[in-house]
Design a protein around this motif. Structure first.
Motif, short mmCIF file in Angstrom:
data_model
loop_
_atom_site.label_atom_id
_atom_site.label_comp_id
_atom_site.label_asym_id
_atom_site.label_seq_id
_atom_site.Cartn_x
_atom_site.Cartn_y
_atom_site.Cartn_z
N THR A 84 -5.12 2.37 5.33
CA THR A 84 -5.22 0.97 5.74
C THR A 84 -6.40 0.31 5.04
O THR A 84 -7.41 0.96 4.77
N PRO A 85 -6.30 -0.99 4.75
CA PRO A 85 -7.49 -1.69 4.28
C PRO A 85 -8.46 -1.91 5.44
O PRO A 85 -8.04 -2.14 6.58
N PRO A 123 -13.33 -3.35 -6.29
CA PRO A 123 -13.65 -2.11 -5.55
C PRO A 123 -12.69 -1.94 -4.37
O PRO A 123 -12.40 -2.90 -3.65
N SER A 124 -12.18 -0.74 -4.20
CA SER A 124 -11.14 -0.51 -3.20
C SER A 124 -11.66 -0.72 -1.77
O SER A 124 -12.79 -0.33 -1.44
N SER A 125 -10.80 -1.31 -0.94
CA SER A 125 -11.10 -1.45 0.49
C SER A 125 -10.21 -0.54 1.33
O SER A 125 -10.19 -0.67 2.56
N THR A 126 -9.47 0.35 0.70
CA THR A 126 -8.53 1.22 1.41
C THR A 126 -9.23 2.45 1.97
O THR A 126 -10.02 3.10 1.29
N ALA A 133 -26.63 -23.80 9.67
CA ALA A 133 -26.89 -22.36 9.55
C ALA A 133 -26.33 -21.87 8.23
O ALA A 133 -25.60 -22.61 7.54
N LEU A 134 -26.66 -20.64 7.89
CA LEU A 134 -26.00 -19.98 6.78
C LEU A 134 -25.62 -18.57 7.20
O LEU A 134 -26.29 -17.95 8.01
N CYS A 135 -24.50 -18.11 6.66
CA CYS A 135 -24.04 -16.75 6.89
C CYS A 135 -24.19 -15.95 5.62
O CYS A 135 -23.93 -16.47 4.52
N LEU A 136 -24.61 -14.72 5.75
CA LEU A 136 -24.69 -13.76 4.64
C LEU A 136 -23.96 -12.52 5.10
O LEU A 136 -24.53 -11.65 5.75
N GLU A 137 -22.67 -12.45 4.77
CA GLU A 137 -21.80 -11.41 5.29
C GLU A 137 -21.52 -10.36 4.21
O GLU A 137 -20.72 -10.59 3.31
N THR A 138 -22.21 -9.23 4.30
CA THR A 138 -21.96 -8.16 3.34
C THR A 138 -20.56 -7.60 3.60
O THR A 138 -20.14 -7.44 4.75
N GLN A 139 -19.84 -7.27 2.50
CA GLN A 139 -18.41 -7.04 2.64
C GLN A 139 -17.80 -6.42 1.39
O GLN A 139 -18.45 -6.32 0.34
N ALA A 140 -16.53 -6.03 1.52
CA ALA A 140 -15.69 -5.78 0.35
C ALA A 140 -15.33 -7.12 -0.26
O ALA A 140 -15.46 -8.17 0.38
N LEU A 155 0.85 -1.18 0.00
CA LEU A 155 0.00 0.00 0.00
C LEU A 155 0.89 1.24 0.00
O LEU A 155 1.76 1.38 0.87
N ASP A 156 0.69 2.09 -1.00
CA ASP A 156 1.48 3.31 -1.15
C ASP A 156 2.98 3.01 -1.16
O ASP A 156 3.80 3.73 -0.56
#
Length: 361
Positions: free
Chosen positions: A187-188, A341-344, A323-330, A101-102
């Motif tokens: 930072t990410p 898509p940037s996570s920085t 169970a199931l997980c649905l994790e919204t995220q980068a 990074l940088d």
């Protein structure tokens, strides 16, 4: 000398968590409770990992059931899976536990073979969060947790101020708001909530008959180490096609003991950074349904492939695909994929991750 909370032994951290702020607002089991006015919708949370402990919602007959997997005590969360916890600083995997990074190379702590997963061996799910605000009832009860991640924690650069708010609203909506501000270095950042959902009730068996619809026409294929290849491929014609409601187990590979099931990131359709539908799940027996909205580019579908007779709340036993997980995220490993898509997050910028779980029956 400054003592970093994240470096303290787990046993001492647990003592601090149980003796933490706003103790008067806790339930007898050491958790914090939010409840709607009607009394038929409530959650419990803990400041250990800013964790969602329980969600009680009615079914089509009005019967209340807890629909997330979890544990009876804070101590059990320290030893068990990160069920319901806030995952960070970067959820999911970072290839080879490194990124540039940088112009500077950062090396992280490895905890998934050669890779880093869920922020490292002691990510945000294994630290104590401060309770900043707590309103346990009323029209929109809420609780806000705060954690300051220090420069170099688990190898990540810069200080990060993080807030997570859980809030209830009518009729049966649970909102989770995550904000993070980088104060010193770029930072990410990729925060997720790692709730394990079973709309028939935790410990009621597998979720293979749950009907799932994903508002995502593409996904990010991975290699043998679960690292994205860099492609963003269409789901049409694959086992990842949930564009219409489909039983979770209809097309998935089922492997006793782990190795099968789903553990993949979907690219959510629609405008990035805007609230939009992500997924809808319904249990055909109870009639309970869950609709998820969020503002992140991706969502991880995970079907609890590695659960194996885990002892959960109230003596329940959680088995594979329970169970199931649905994790919204980068997108996973976004910091190593310039085309994703940037996570920085840069100093002074605010990372905002909002999600709403809308229950119905």
């Amino acid at each position: 000398m400054v003592v970093r909370a994240a470096l303290l032994p787990v046993t001492l951290l647990l003592c601090l968590a149980l003796a933490g702020s706003a103790g008067a607002g806790r339930t007898a089991d050491g958790f914090y409770e939010l409840k709607n006015k009607k009394g038929d919708f409530s959650i419990k949370v803990t400041n250990w990992g800013a964790t969602l402990v329980s969600v009680l919602v009615p079914d089509c007959k009005g019967d209340l059931t807890d629909v997330v997997l979890g544990y009876d005590t804070v101590a059990a969360y320290a030893k068990g899976a990160a069920a319901g916890s806030t995952i960070g600083r970067v959820a999911n995997r970072i290839a080879n536990a490194r990124f540039v990074l940088d112009g500077r190379t950062y090396r992280l702590l490895r905890n998934d073979g050669n890779n880093t997963i869920h922020g490292g061996p002691r990510g945000f799910n294994k630290v104590i969060w401060t309770v900043k605000e707590y309103v346990h009832d009323g029209d929109s009860p809420y609780i806000t947790f705060y954690y300051r991640s220090f420069d170099g924690e688990q190898g990540f650069p810069g200080y990060l101020d993080v807030y997570v708010t859980y809030q209830l609203s009518d009729p049966y909506d649970l909102s989770i708001h995550m904000n993070a501000t980088a104060t010193s270095k770029a930072t990410p950042v990729n925060l997720v909530n790692h709730a394990y959902w079973n709309l028939a009730g935790h410990g009621s068996g597998d979720v293979l008959e749950h009907e799932l619809q994903m508002f995502a026409s593409r996904y990010t294929p991975v290699d043998g180490y679960m690292i994205p290849t860099g492609q963003v491929a269409p789901v049409a014609g694959t086992k990842y096609d949930f564009l219409t409601p489909t039983p979770v187990g209809a097309n998935m590979e089922i492997v006793p003991g782990g190795g099968g099931g789903y553990d993949i990131n979907f690219a959510v359709d629609g405008q990035q950074n805007a609230m939009r539908p992500v997924a809808r799940v319904q249990d055909p027996d109870s009639g309970r349904a869950l609709e998820l909205w969020a503002n992140q580019p991706g969502v991880q579908l995970y079907t609890a492939n590695w659960l194996s007779n885990d002892k959960g709340k109230g003596g329940k036993v959680y088995g594979q695909y329970g169970a199931l997980c649905l994790e919204t995220q980068a997108y996973p490993d976004a910091v190593n994929h310039p085309d994703f898509p940037s996570s920085t997050v840069r100093p002074g910028e605010v990372y905002k991750h909002d999600m709403v779980f809308k229950f119905s029956h």
